[in-house]
Design an enzyme around this catalytic site. Structure first.
Site, PDB file in Angstrom:
ATOM      1  N   CYS A 114       0.850  -1.458  -0.199  1.00 31.65           N
ATOM      2  CA  CYS A 114       0.110   0.005  -0.041  1.00 31.65           C
ATOM      3  C   CYS A 114       0.737   1.268  -0.068  1.00 31.65           C
ATOM      4  O   CYS A 114       0.225   2.450  -0.206  1.00 31.65           O
ATOM      5  CB  CYS A 114      -0.882  -0.093   1.116  1.00 31.65           C
ATOM      6  SG  CYS A 114      -1.969  -1.432   1.123  1.00 31.65           S
ATOM      7  N   HIS A 254      -2.753   7.293   3.003  1.00 32.26           N
ATOM      8  CA  HIS A 254      -3.450   6.093   2.058  1.00 32.26           C
ATOM      9  C   HIS A 254      -4.906   5.846   2.792  1.00 32.26           C
ATOM     10  O   HIS A 254      -5.070   5.717   4.037  1.00 32.26           O
ATOM     11  CB  HIS A 254      -2.460   4.769   2.753  1.00 32.26           C
ATOM     12  CG  HIS A 254      -3.003   3.614   2.391  1.00 32.26           C
ATOM     13  ND1 HIS A 254      -3.583   3.421   1.059  1.00 32.26           N
ATOM     14  CD2 HIS A 254      -3.121   2.479   3.131  1.00 32.26           C
ATOM     15  CE1 HIS A 254      -4.035   2.078   1.001  1.00 32.26           C
ATOM     16  NE2 HIS A 254      -3.749   1.501   2.321  1.00 32.26           N
ATOM     17  N   ASN A 284     -10.166   0.434  -0.121  1.00 31.95           N
ATOM     18  CA  ASN A 284      -8.758   0.495  -0.079  1.00 31.95           C
ATOM     19  C   ASN A 284      -8.332  -0.122  -1.391  1.00 31.95           C
ATOM     20  O   ASN A 284      -8.293  -1.171  -1.674  1.00 31.95           O
ATOM     21  CB  ASN A 284      -8.270  -0.276   1.070  1.00 31.95           C
ATOM     22  CG  ASN A 284      -6.808  -0.542   1.065  1.00 31.95           C
ATOM     23  OD1 ASN A 284      -5.924  -0.025   0.313  1.00 31.95           O
ATOM     24  ND2 ASN A 284      -6.211  -1.177   2.037  1.00 31.95           N
TER      25      ASN A 284
END
Length: 327
Positions: A114, A254, A284
């Site tokens: 990520c 994020h 996500n």
């Protein structure tokens, strides 16, 4: 002194929306449970037969070139951040470059989960500052649905598919990518990984039956580390560059979990109106989440705005970047 600045940004998301109500028909969950815990209402899923992460990456990069009026022949390098490559080899970056007609560039992938976008951005920045290249495309392309277990109620609400790309070019102004801090802690392996499919545990009937080819995550442990590490790295990059949270115009974390975003913002003491969030619509999207969010809010950004970007992912790997917006 040469800096690298972002001169363009574009993104692509699939049309199909997987809502919380849709998930409730697949696993034991409901809209209230998901919204309360992670703040996600829907996510986009790539449904085109035979299409993977490169499909979305090609769409995002093509849009980027068109919107910036950039000739494909002038691109020197493509770096693709992905945890969902089309194949173990060749690189997804090479497929994207070919699909976009980028015939004069080199292309390769990086895998930093990520945190992939900011890690790739740091690499692109180094190429520009060194003078090796003048036009670098950073693309994050993540078909997260390819590694999501839709029988696991704890992880399947989290992830969505997307791609986003930025163009980096040199500038002699005191703007662009100013600094970045990055860390890795391999002790995080056991808490967030795909257990099979690599050289340690190659694909077999047993690994498929055990559902080891999907994301495995120990949520509580990941949450604790993500909040602490994104807060500390954000503080570090601000301190190193003599700015405070009051100086920051936009904070772009994020988009993993709304509770994580709120906890990080709260501990930093940053005005919630400065925190850019779009997780409710996309979930996500791993490495694509920060540039996807930047693209959505790019009309709010103006030249000279101070941005702090931060991400945390499997590895554990995490970091933060300080950028002065250049457009």
């Amino acid at each position: 002194m040469i800096n690298a600045k972002i001169t363009g940004i574009a993104s692509f998301v699939p049309e199909f929306k997987l809502t919380n109500d849709d998930l409730a028909k697949m696993v034991d969950t409901n809209d209230e449970w998901i919204t309360t815990r992670v703040g996600i209402k829907e996510r986009r899923i790539l449904k085109e037969p035979g299409a993977g992460s490169s499909f979305m990456g090609i769409k995002a990069v093509s849009k980027l070139l068109n919107e910036t009026g950039t000739n494909a022949e002038d691109i020197d390098l493509v770096i693709c951040a992905t945890s969902n490559p089309d194949y173990r080899f060749p690189s997804t970056a090479s497929i994207i470059a070919h699909g976009c007609g980028l015939n004069n560039c080199y292309a390769y992938d990086i895998q930093a989960a990520c945190a992939g976008f900011i890690v790739a951005l740091q690499s692109g920045n180094a190429y520009i500052k060194s003078g090796i290249y003048k036009k670098v495309v950073i693309v994050a392309a993540e078909m997260m649905s390819s590694m999501t277990d839709y029988q696991d109620r704890n992880t399947c609400p989290l992830f969505g598919d997307a791609a986003a790309a930025v163009l980096l070019e040199p500038t002699e102004e005191n703007i662009g990518i100013i600094d970045g801090v990055f860390h890795v802690n391999g002790e995080g392996l056991q808490h967030l990984l795909m257990k099979a499919g690599g050289s340690v545990s190659p694909a077999s009937h047993e690994t498929v039956d055990a559902r080891h080819h999907y994301v495995y995550q120990e949520g509580r442990n990941v949450y604790k580390h993500a909040v602490t590490d994104m807060v500390e790295s954000s503080k570090d990059v601000m301190t190193r560059n003599g700015i405070t949270v009051e100086d920051v115009d936009w904070f772009i974390p994020h988009q993993a979990n709304l509770r994580i975003i709120e906890a990080v913002g709260g501990r930093l003491g940053i005005d919630e109106n400065k925190v850019l969030v779009n997780i409710q619509h996309y979930g996500n999207t791993s490495a694509a989440s920060i540039p996807l969010c930047l693209d959505e809010y790019k009309n709010k950004l103006k030249k000279g705005d101070k941005l702090v970007l931060t991400a945390f992912g499997a590895g554990f790997t995490w970091g933060a970047m300080y950028i002065v917006w250049g457009n």
